[in-house]
Design an enzyme around this catalytic site. Structure first.
Site, PDB file in Angstrom:
ATOM      1  N   ASP A   1      46.810  39.909  49.758  1.00 12.12           N
ATOM      2  CA  ASP A   1      48.003  39.432  49.058  1.00 12.12           C
ATOM      3  C   ASP A   1      47.856  37.942  48.703  1.00 12.12           C
ATOM      4  O   ASP A   1      47.404  37.132  49.517  1.00 12.12           O
ATOM      5  CB  ASP A   1      49.233  39.619  49.956  1.00 12.12           C
ATOM      6  N   HIS A   2      48.215  37.614  47.468  1.00 10.58           N
ATOM      7  CA  HIS A   2      48.133  36.236  46.962  1.00 10.58           C
ATOM      8  C   HIS A   2      46.713  35.670  47.051  1.00 10.58           C
ATOM      9  O   HIS A   2      46.513  34.502  47.421  1.00 10.58           O
ATOM     10  CB  HIS A   2      49.147  35.326  47.677  1.00 10.58           C
TER      11      HIS A   2
ATOM     12  N   HIS B   1      42.640  38.872  39.473  1.00 12.57           N
ATOM     13  CA  HIS B   1      41.282  39.416  39.419  1.00 12.57           C
ATOM     14  C   HIS B   1      40.678  39.121  38.050  1.00 12.57           C
ATOM     15  O   HIS B   1      41.374  38.734  37.108  1.00 12.57           O
ATOM     16  CB  HIS B   1      41.238  40.913  39.754  1.00 12.57           C
TER      17      HIS B   1
ATOM     18  N   HIS C   1      43.401  36.862  35.822  1.00 13.30           N
ATOM     19  CA  HIS C   1      44.805  37.115  35.488  1.00 13.30           C
ATOM     20  C   HIS C   1      45.421  37.882  36.653  1.00 13.30           C
ATOM     21  O   HIS C   1      44.711  38.400  37.508  1.00 13.30           O
ATOM     22  CB  HIS C   1      44.923  37.915  34.179  1.00 13.30           C
TER      23      HIS C   1
ATOM     24  N   GLU D   1      48.203  49.422  39.036  1.00 15.22           N
ATOM     25  CA  GLU D   1      47.924  48.076  38.553  1.00 15.22           C
ATOM     26  C   GLU D   1      49.105  47.579  37.715  1.00 15.22           C
ATOM     27  O   GLU D   1      49.477  46.407  37.748  1.00 15.22           O
ATOM     28  CB  GLU D   1      46.651  48.123  37.710  1.00 15.22           C
TER      29      GLU D   1
ATOM     30  N   CYS E   1      40.626  41.000  29.898  1.00 15.74           N
ATOM     31  CA  CYS E   1      40.498  41.149  31.355  1.00 15.74           C
ATOM     32  C   CYS E   1      39.264  40.425  31.882  1.00 15.74           C
ATOM     33  O   CYS E   1      39.071  40.317  33.088  1.00 15.74           O
ATOM     34  CB  CYS E   1      40.443  42.620  31.740  1.00 15.74           C
TER      35      CYS E   1
ATOM     36  N   HIS F   1      48.221  40.558  38.773  1.00 11.80           N
ATOM     37  CA  HIS F   1      48.963  41.825  38.800  1.00 11.80           C
ATOM     38  C   HIS F   1      49.860  41.848  40.025  1.00 11.80           C
ATOM     39  O   HIS F   1      49.512  41.294  41.065  1.00 11.80           O
ATOM     40  CB  HIS F   1      48.029  43.037  38.899  1.00 11.80           C
TER      41      HIS F   1
HETATM   42 NI    NI Z   1      43.835  43.296  35.303  1.00 13.50          NI
END
Ligand code: NI
Length: 267
Positions: free
Chosen positions: A204-205, A141, A166, A257, A160, A168
């Protein structure tokens, strides 16, 4: 007013019934201790009240231990032995009744961790049980608000706001209130199917900003952990209600997160 919570770890071992442990006892790891291919469980019993004078105790924790070992573990061990396919939700009212019979009005709730990720919780109101199960998914995200300037975004979100995003490894835990005795029963298999369909498969992914309408495009919201918890709650609540025939409702949804940052909606 205070609450006091006691954790009791124990194993139900094959062919041993509800034995009360083996010396030397190890309450930290569990009594009874694991023998053979046993099951391992945890019970968290919470009591509410005022500490008494002069002990300063709301309740002596030995009373909670005795209650669980004498009254609750035998119920669970018997069900494991006689009917291992039984729905654990149906055991909870009997467990609560047994604890209340022994501890009285100070009892507030009991949470049974059947695994580190799956638990059932019930209060003195045995009409509902709270079902929780954890899931995980991975996504990228970028925290970015289009109505702000690039400079303002960098100042607000720092690293961020990195244009490439990046990643998570997110953890998601829905908490579902399930009416006891409802037919058909809403259980873990239904919850897992709905979470897979509504959350895991679509997100997901992915890169949340690039690949999803909820967090990208003109109507998307910034994919903060707070917004992710709200969006996921809204995606899951109605399918759980409809899929259970009204016998289950999503109470809250928590998203981690990182292991240090989580958000719950609604609070
Ligand atoms: Ni983040």
């Amino acid at each position: 007013m205070h609450t006091l919570t006691r954790t009791i770890r124990f194993s139900v071992n094959p062919g041993r019934g509800a034995e009360t442990g083996s010396a030397p006892a190890n309450g930290f790891a569990g009594i009874p201790s694991m023998r053979g291919l046993g099951r391992y469980y945890e019970l968290h019993v919470t009591c509410r009240g005022e500490p008494r004078s002069p002990s300063g105790y709301l309740l002596n924790i030995k009373e909670i231990d005795t209650t669980v070992h004498a009254g609750v573990i035998p119920l669970i061990a018997q069900a494991c032995r006689d009917n291992p396919e039984s729905n654990p939700v149906e055991l909870l009212p009997g467990i609560v009744e047994e604890i209340r019979r022994r501890l009285g009005g100070v009892f507030e709730r009991v949470r049974w961790n059947l695994t580190p990720y799956y638990s059932l919780e019930m209060t003195a109101d045995t009409s509902h049980v709270l079902l929780r199960q954890s899931f995980d998914f991975s996504a990228a995200h970028r925290l970015h608000v289009p109505s702000l300037t690039d400079e303002q975004n960098r100042a607000l979100f720092g690293k961020c706001n990195n244009p490439s995003g990046h990643g998570h490894n997110y953890r998601v835990e829905p908490c579902v209130a399930v009416r006891t005795g409802a037919q058909p029963a809403f259980g873990l298999d239904q919850l897992e199917a709905l979470v897979h369909e509504r959350i895991i498969r679509p997100y997901d992914h992915t890169h949340l900003n690039e690949d999803t309408a909820e967090f990208g495009g003109p109507s998307g919201v910034n994919p903060s952990v707070e917004n992710i918890a709200r969006v996921f709650f809204e995606r899951l609540a109605e399918p759980i209600r409809a899929g259970s025939g009204g016998s289950a409702s999503l109470r809250t949804l928590t998203v981690w997160e990182t292991d240090r940052t989580s958000a719950t909606f609604p609070a």
